[in-house]
Design a protein around this motif. Sequence first.
Motif, mmCIF file in Angstrom:
data_model
loop_
_atom_site.group_PDB
_atom_site.id
_atom_site.type_symbol
_atom_site.label_atom_id
_atom_site.label_comp_id
_atom_site.label_asym_id
_atom_site.label_seq_id
_atom_site.Cartn_x
_atom_site.Cartn_y
_atom_site.Cartn_z
ATOM 1 N N MET A 1 -2.233 6.321 7.310
ATOM 2 C CA MET A 1 -1.954 5.864 6.038
ATOM 3 C C MET A 1 -2.170 6.388 4.744
ATOM 4 O O MET A 1 -3.376 7.067 4.896
ATOM 5 N N GLU A 2 -1.070 6.541 3.920
ATOM 6 C CA GLU A 2 -1.298 7.338 2.769
ATOM 7 C C GLU A 2 -1.919 6.565 1.794
ATOM 8 O O GLU A 2 -1.762 5.207 1.506
ATOM 9 N N ARG A 3 -3.171 7.140 0.903
ATOM 10 C CA ARG A 3 -3.972 6.310 0.087
ATOM 11 C C ARG A 3 -3.171 6.470 -1.192
ATOM 12 O O ARG A 3 -2.539 7.638 -1.632
ATOM 13 N N LYS A 9 0.247 4.172 -8.497
ATOM 14 C CA LYS A 9 0.664 4.274 -6.911
ATOM 15 C C LYS A 9 1.025 5.849 -6.670
ATOM 16 O O LYS A 9 1.885 5.964 -5.755
ATOM 17 N N LYS A 11 -0.046 9.591 -5.245
ATOM 18 C CA LYS A 11 -0.703 9.892 -3.857
ATOM 19 C C LYS A 11 -2.195 10.207 -4.564
ATOM 20 O O LYS A 11 -2.485 11.112 -5.514
#
Length: 115
Positions: A1-3, A9, A11
């Motif tokens: 899961m990308e934070r 929004k 990365k």
Amino acid sequence: MERVCKECKGKLTGRADQKFCSDYCRNAYNNRINSDTKNLIRNTNNQLRKNYRILESLQPEPTTKTTRDKLLSKGFDFNLFTSIYTTKKGQTYYFVYDYGYLPLNEDYFAVVKKN
């Protein structure tokens, strides 16, 4: 899961518990969250500060006597205070932090400071 950053929004890279990509995003997020919902609290605190300054300005001696008209003319709001103290004799003091007032007869008030 990308934070992703809570504000923009974008990365996130770096610490595992990081929530924002920059100080700018952190400040923008907190300002947005706290602005509209906190107006009542901000206005109440501002009026409490004003009440405090008014009582403080009237307190050159340990106890001072003043009138309702004098307090109202300076912008005092009798609906806002931080605590109530009732003595054993039944007298009720209204405090704004450490400054208080006791309603006397005929629209007079005793202004006191808590030690």
